[in-house]
Design a protein around this motif. Structure first.
Motif, mmCIF file in Angstrom:
data_model
loop_
_atom_site.group_PDB
_atom_site.id
_atom_site.type_symbol
_atom_site.label_atom_id
_atom_site.label_comp_id
_atom_site.label_asym_id
_atom_site.label_seq_id
_atom_site.Cartn_x
_atom_site.Cartn_y
_atom_site.Cartn_z
ATOM 1 N N SER A 145 0.858 -1.182 0.000
ATOM 2 C CA SER A 145 0.000 0.000 0.000
ATOM 3 C C SER A 145 0.899 1.240 0.000
ATOM 4 N N ILE A 146 0.457 2.247 -0.746
ATOM 5 C CA ILE A 146 1.286 3.443 -0.949
ATOM 6 C C ILE A 146 0.682 4.643 -0.219
ATOM 7 N N GLN A 147 1.551 5.395 0.431
ATOM 8 C CA GLN A 147 1.147 6.647 1.070
ATOM 9 C C GLN A 147 2.159 7.717 0.680
ATOM 10 N N LEU A 148 1.668 8.809 0.103
ATOM 11 C CA LEU A 148 2.542 9.906 -0.297
ATOM 12 C C LEU A 148 2.644 10.916 0.844
ATOM 13 N N LEU A 149 3.869 11.256 1.219
ATOM 14 C CA LEU A 149 4.094 12.193 2.310
ATOM 15 C C LEU A 149 4.766 13.463 1.790
ATOM 16 N N PRO A 150 4.325 14.626 2.272
ATOM 17 C CA PRO A 150 5.032 15.871 1.924
ATOM 18 C C PRO A 150 6.376 15.918 2.647
ATOM 19 N N ILE A 151 7.448 16.079 1.886
ATOM 20 C CA ILE A 151 8.789 16.061 2.446
ATOM 21 C C ILE A 151 9.209 17.469 2.848
ATOM 22 N N ILE B 288 -1.666 -4.027 10.968
ATOM 23 C CA ILE B 288 -0.237 -4.293 11.178
ATOM 24 C C ILE B 288 0.448 -3.079 11.802
ATOM 25 N N THR B 289 -0.324 -2.309 12.556
ATOM 26 C CA THR B 289 0.170 -1.048 13.120
ATOM 27 C C THR B 289 1.434 -1.231 13.942
ATOM 28 N N ASN B 290 1.532 -2.338 14.677
ATOM 29 C CA ASN B 290 2.680 -2.546 15.552
ATOM 30 C C ASN B 290 3.856 -3.209 14.838
ATOM 31 N N ASN B 291 3.714 -3.470 13.546
ATOM 32 C CA ASN B 291 4.771 -4.128 12.792
ATOM 33 C C ASN B 291 5.702 -3.105 12.151
ATOM 34 N N LYS B 292 6.945 -3.496 11.911
ATOM 35 C CA LYS B 292 7.933 -2.590 11.326
ATOM 36 C C LYS B 292 7.636 -2.259 9.863
ATOM 37 N N GLN B 293 6.706 -3.003 9.238
ATOM 38 C CA GLN B 293 6.342 -2.733 7.844
ATOM 39 C C GLN B 293 5.100 -1.846 7.735
ATOM 40 N N LYS C 130 6.999 7.182 11.435
ATOM 41 C CA LYS C 130 7.838 7.476 12.607
ATOM 42 C C LYS C 130 9.311 7.515 12.207
ATOM 43 N N LYS C 131 9.708 6.569 11.368
ATOM 44 C CA LYS C 131 11.092 6.515 10.898
ATOM 45 C C LYS C 131 11.423 7.754 10.061
ATOM 46 N N ALA C 132 10.465 8.143 9.195
ATOM 47 C CA ALA C 132 10.667 9.318 8.349
ATOM 48 C C ALA C 132 10.804 10.577 9.193
ATOM 49 N N ASP D 256 3.842 17.323 12.372
ATOM 50 C CA ASP D 256 2.431 17.431 11.964
ATOM 51 C C ASP D 256 2.086 16.355 10.936
ATOM 52 N N THR D 257 2.978 16.136 9.971
ATOM 53 C CA THR D 257 2.758 15.102 8.964
ATOM 54 C C THR D 257 2.729 13.729 9.605
ATOM 55 N N TYR D 258 3.664 13.481 10.516
ATOM 56 C CA TYR D 258 3.713 12.199 11.236
ATOM 57 C C TYR D 258 2.406 11.925 11.973
#
Length: 336
Positions: free
Chosen positions: A270-276, A308-313, A320-322, A331-333
């Motif tokens: 699944s893809i999610q686009l984030l503003p960098i 799969i919220t608690n999974n690293k994938q 969170k990693k980003a 705010d994005t997170y």
């Protein structure tokens, strides 16, 4: 050049100059409001009179091959467009609203070459998806909402793989969003009898290594895609779902059994686009993936994985990693 064509040129040139992906026309009694979507954000462009929009809509319907006299049913069309030597496809869609018609235009650049490295925020996720392409047969699915980059990812993935090795590749699309060299691209046209199902049947006779199905929309297309993957073909497709467990649920709602999925499904992304966070004034977005494969995929198919919220994938972990790496704002997170 007639007035409608001149107005069209002005609107399209402005939208393209602002790097818009979509143009939306909202018709009201005496005027029509025009919005554009830039980096996922809806922005006001301008307002035109109702008579201007009527002429503009007629011009667009005529040039894209729609029925000018039909105002009661939604219609779709494609126009080839050129600005300053750059080529675009404009995907038009009308929708009847309050005795009028609204219009949406998706702007599809044809010259813009996006590599996989430019699309993904994390290299290891790119490597994971590319490793799925080593399978000789099976199904790879990308899911996400409209505008999340599913088709763009498929195109970039195919172009990357074909550069490394020669594959007989056939796509079935509605519409074809970008012309790609060394790939046989089939335009789905239900009026002409070319449906996803009939197109898949014909494509299988051309000895393909890879088949790309633009979108799995219904039970028939889902069944054909899975049958193709079971008969020795690598099948790539997209499906509308907000996350990976939701993708499995949609497939099962389309009548695919757990045994079907276990036999053929290689992985779901699944893809999610984030503003960098910008390093300059230019705004950019990049994709993170929520990935289902292996044991997690098996659990989802068996109905043992609602999240799969608690999974690293998971999306949550990747956002969170980003944030920790300084790619996105707090705010994005929090907001996605």
């Amino acid at each position: 050049m007639n007035p409608a064509e001149r107005l069209s040129q002005r609107i399209l040139s402005t939208a393209i100059a602002r790097d818009a992906t979509d143009i939306h026309f909202y018709p009201f009694e005496s005027e029509t409001t025009i919005y554009i979507r830039v980096q996922g954000e809806r922005l006001l462009l301008q307002t035109i009179t109702s008579s201007q929009f009527d002429f503009l809509l007629t011009y667009y319907k005529f040039t894209s091959g729609m029925d000018i006299g039909e105002i009661r049913k939604p219609q779709n069309g494609i126009i080839a467009h050129q600005v300053h030597g750059r080529h675009y496809f404009l995907r038009l869609s009308t929708l009847p609203v309050n005795q009028k018609e609204s219009l949406a235009i998706r702007i599809l650049p044809q010259d813009k070459q996006l590599s996989l490295d430019q699309l993904f925020l994390f290299q290891f996720q790119l490597n994971k998806v590319k490793s799925w392409m080593l399978h000789k047969a099976g199904l790879i699915l990308f899911s996400g909402p409209t505008g999340s980059g599913k088709t763009t990812t498929l195109y970039a993935l195919l172009e990357s793989v074909i550069k490394e090795k020669s594959y007989q590749t056939i796509t079935l699309e509605d519409p074809i969003e970008k012309n790609i060299d060394d790939i046989l691209q089939v335009q789905v046209n239900e009026k002409a009898g070319i449906t996803y199902q009939s197109g898949l049947k014909a494509a299988l006779r051309h000895d393909p290594d890879i088949i790309m199905v633009g979108e799995i929309r219904d039970k028939q297309t889902a069944q054909f895609a899975f049958e193709a993957s079971l008969t020795g073909h690598l099948v790539l497709s997209t499906i509308h779902a907000k996350n990976t467990p939701g993708t499995i649920q949609r497939l099962q709602e389309m009548g695919l059994s757990a045994s079907d999925l276990k036999q053929s499904l290689i992985g779901v992304a699944s893809i999610q686009l984030l503003p960098i966070l910008p390093k300059s004034t230019e705004k950019k977005r990049a994709a993170i993936l929520e990935i289902l494969e292996g044991n997690l995929l098996g659990q989802a198919i068996n109905g043992e994985l609602s999240s799969i919220t608690n999974n690293k994938q998971s999306f949550h972990h990747m956002r969170k990693k980003a944030f920790i790496y300084g790619f996105i704002s707090y705010d994005t997170y929090e907001s996605f």
